[in-house]
Design a protein around this motif. Structure first.
Motif, PDB file in Angstrom:
ATOM      1  N   ALA A  25       0.801  -1.227   0.000  1.00  0.00           N
ATOM      2  CA  ALA A  25       0.000   0.000   0.000  1.00  0.00           C
ATOM      3  C   ALA A  25       0.835   1.280   0.000  1.00  0.00           C
ATOM      4  CB  ALA A  25      -0.926   0.004   1.211  1.00  0.00           C
ATOM      5  N   LEU A  26       2.142   1.169   0.196  1.00  0.00           N
ATOM      6  CA  LEU A  26       2.993   2.364   0.202  1.00  0.00           C
ATOM      7  C   LEU A  26       2.996   3.033  -1.167  1.00  0.00           C
ATOM      8  CD1 LEU A  26       6.129   0.992   2.107  1.00  0.00           C
ATOM      9  CD2 LEU A  26       4.419   2.609   2.986  1.00  0.00           C
ATOM     10  N   PRO A  27       3.286   4.335  -1.221  1.00  0.00           N
ATOM     11  CA  PRO A  27       3.480   4.970  -2.534  1.00  0.00           C
ATOM     12  C   PRO A  27       4.827   4.509  -3.106  1.00  0.00           C
ATOM     13  CG  PRO A  27       3.771   6.575  -0.753  1.00  0.00           C
ATOM     14  CD  PRO A  27       3.355   5.281  -0.117  1.00  0.00           C
ATOM     15  N   LEU A  28       4.765   3.629  -4.077  1.00  0.00           N
ATOM     16  CA  LEU A  28       5.951   3.012  -4.672  1.00  0.00           C
ATOM     17  C   LEU A  28       6.104   3.464  -6.115  1.00  0.00           C
ATOM     18  CD1 LEU A  28       5.278  -0.568  -3.292  1.00  0.00           C
ATOM     19  CD2 LEU A  28       6.970   1.053  -2.419  1.00  0.00           C
ATOM     20  N   ALA A  29       7.333   3.364  -6.620  1.00  0.00           N
ATOM     21  CA  ALA A  29       7.597   3.751  -8.010  1.00  0.00           C
ATOM     22  C   ALA A  29       8.809   2.966  -8.506  1.00  0.00           C
ATOM     23  CB  ALA A  29       7.864   5.254  -8.095  1.00  0.00           C
ATOM     24  N   PRO A  30       8.871   2.619  -9.746  1.00  0.00           N
ATOM     25  CA  PRO A  30       8.001   3.037 -10.837  1.00  0.00           C
ATOM     26  C   PRO A  30       6.735   2.186 -10.986  1.00  0.00           C
ATOM     27  CG  PRO A  30       9.775   1.733 -11.734  1.00  0.00           C
ATOM     28  CD  PRO A  30      10.038   1.860 -10.258  1.00  0.00           C
ATOM     29  N   HIS A  31       6.626   1.100 -10.213  1.00  0.00           N
ATOM     30  CA  HIS A  31       5.456   0.223 -10.290  1.00  0.00           C
ATOM     31  C   HIS A  31       4.698   0.304  -8.974  1.00  0.00           C
ATOM     32  CE1 HIS A  31       7.653  -1.374 -13.709  1.00  0.00           C
ATOM     33  NE2 HIS A  31       8.655  -1.674 -12.903  1.00  0.00           N
ATOM     34  N   THR A  32       3.386   0.205  -9.037  1.00  0.00           N
ATOM     35  CA  THR A  32       2.599   0.180  -7.805  1.00  0.00           C
ATOM     36  C   THR A  32       2.783  -1.168  -7.110  1.00  0.00           C
ATOM     37  OG1 THR A  32       0.596  -0.780  -8.780  1.00  0.00           O
ATOM     38  CG2 THR A  32       0.836   1.653  -8.892  1.00  0.00           C
ATOM     39  N   GLY A  33       2.469  -1.197  -5.855  1.00  0.00           N
ATOM     40  CA  GLY A  33       2.524  -2.451  -5.117  1.00  0.00           C
ATOM     41  C   GLY A  33       1.609  -3.505  -5.714  1.00  0.00           C
ATOM     42  N   GLN A  67       2.595  -7.070  15.801  1.00  0.00           N
ATOM     43  CA  GLN A  67       2.993  -6.487  14.513  1.00  0.00           C
ATOM     44  C   GLN A  67       1.910  -5.524  14.025  1.00  0.00           C
ATOM     45  OE1 GLN A  67       6.091  -7.030  13.129  1.00  0.00           O
ATOM     46  NE2 GLN A  67       6.393  -8.051  15.099  1.00  0.00           N
ATOM     47  N   PRO A  68       2.298  -4.514  13.235  1.00  0.00           N
ATOM     48  CA  PRO A  68       1.308  -3.572  12.708  1.00  0.00           C
ATOM     49  C   PRO A  68       0.302  -4.279  11.802  1.00  0.00           C
ATOM     50  CG  PRO A  68       3.562  -2.841  12.234  1.00  0.00           C
ATOM     51  CD  PRO A  68       3.651  -4.207  12.805  1.00  0.00           C
ATOM     52  N   PRO A  69      -0.891  -3.725  11.659  1.00  0.00           N
ATOM     53  CA  PRO A  69      -1.856  -4.308  10.721  1.00  0.00           C
ATOM     54  C   PRO A  69      -1.255  -4.417   9.321  1.00  0.00           C
ATOM     55  CG  PRO A  69      -2.868  -2.553  12.019  1.00  0.00           C
ATOM     56  CD  PRO A  69      -1.404  -2.536  12.326  1.00  0.00           C
ATOM     57  N   GLY A  70      -1.617  -5.475   8.614  1.00  0.00           N
ATOM     58  CA  GLY A  70      -1.120  -5.672   7.262  1.00  0.00           C
ATOM     59  C   GLY A  70       0.263  -6.282   7.206  1.00  0.00           C
ATOM     60  N   SER A  71       0.676  -6.943   8.275  1.00  0.00           N
ATOM     61  CA  SER A  71       2.028  -7.511   8.332  1.00  0.00           C
ATOM     62  C   SER A  71       2.115  -8.955   7.870  1.00  0.00           C
ATOM     63  CB  SER A  71       2.575  -7.405   9.767  1.00  0.00           C
ATOM     64  OG  SER A  71       2.800  -6.061  10.107  1.00  0.00           O
ATOM     65  N   ASP A  72       1.000  -9.553   7.503  1.00  0.00           N
ATOM     66  CA  ASP A  72       1.038 -10.913   6.972  1.00  0.00           C
ATOM     67  C   ASP A  72       1.252 -10.844   5.456  1.00  0.00           C
ATOM     68  OD1 ASP A  72       1.044 -13.637   7.270  1.00  0.00           O
ATOM     69  OD2 ASP A  72      -1.021 -13.797   7.954  1.00  0.00           O
TER      70      ASP A  72
END
Length: 171
Positions: A25-33, A67-72
Motif C-alpha cells: 500500500a505504500l506509494p511506490l515507483a516506478p510500479h505500484t505495489g 505487529q502492525p496491521p497488514g504484516s502478513d
C-alpha cells in the motif's frame, strides 16, 4: 523450449520479498505495489508449475509484542509447498534458516522480486551472493520508494551481481 525455460534451471528458486499489505500500500515507483504483486503471482505460478521452489519472505519488527496491521503475506500468495521465512532484519538470510532450506533443495540460483528494491530485495540479493548463490533480478516485479532509486539499482547495481530480466522472461 522457450528461452525463459533454458535461463531458469531446475536448481533455481524464486524469492519474493515483503509482499505484505502494509508495504504493498505504500506509494511506490516506478510500479505500484499491486502491479508488483500481480507479477509476483505470475512468477510464482510459473516456478511452481516447473517444480522449482518458491520462497516467501516477510518481515516482523523485532522487539514488539504485536505487529502492525497488514504484516502478513498478501492474500492468496503463499501455497502449501512454499518455503516461508520470517526475517527480523532488512535481508532474508541473517538470523533465519533460509540458507539451510535452499541448500537442502539443491538450489544454486535465486531469482529476486518483491518490495522494496533498494531495501529487502537488494539486501537479500547481496547476502545471497555472499553465500555463493547465482543471483537474478526481475526488474518489473519489484519497485522502490522512489523511481530513481529503483532505476539506479536495476540499471547500475544489480547487473554487477547477476542478470536483470523481466517477468515475461520467466512466464
Amino acid at each position: 523450449m522457450t528461452e525463459a525455460r533454458t535461463i531458469a534451471t531446475v536448481t533455481s528458486a524464486l524469492i519474493l520479498i515483503d509482499l505484505m499489505p502494509r508495504i504493498i500500500a505504500l506509494p511506490l515507483a516506478p510500479h505500484t505495489g499491486e502491479e508488483v504483486l500481480a507479477r509476483c503471482h505470475r512468477l510464482a505460478a510459473a516456478f511452481r508449475a516447473d517444480g522449482r521452489p518458491v520462497v516467501m519472505v516477510r518481515v516482523d519488527r523485532p522487539n514488539v509484542t504485536e505487529q502492525p496491521p497488514g504484516s502478513d503475506f498478501a492474500e492468496g500468495l503463499v501455497h502449501p509447498d512454499d518455503i516461508v521465512i520470517v526475517k527480523r532484519t532488512v535481508g532474508a538470510f541473517h538470523g533465519t534458516d533460509l540458507h539451510t532450506e535452499l541448500t537442502g533443495r539443491g538450489v544454486d540460483t535465486l531469482v529476486h522480486a518483491g518490495l522494496v528494491t533498494t531495501m529487502g530485495v537488494e539486501s537479500t540479493a547481496r547476502a545471497a551472493s555472499d553465500h555463493g548463490y547465482e543471483v537474478e533480478f526481475v526488474a518489473d516485479a519489484m519497485s522502490g520508494l522512489a523511481a530513481d532509486e529503483h532505476d539506479f539499482a536495476v540499471s547500475r547495481t544489480f547487473p554487477r551481481f547477476g542478470a536483470v530480466r523481466e517477468t515475461a522472461d520467466f512466464v
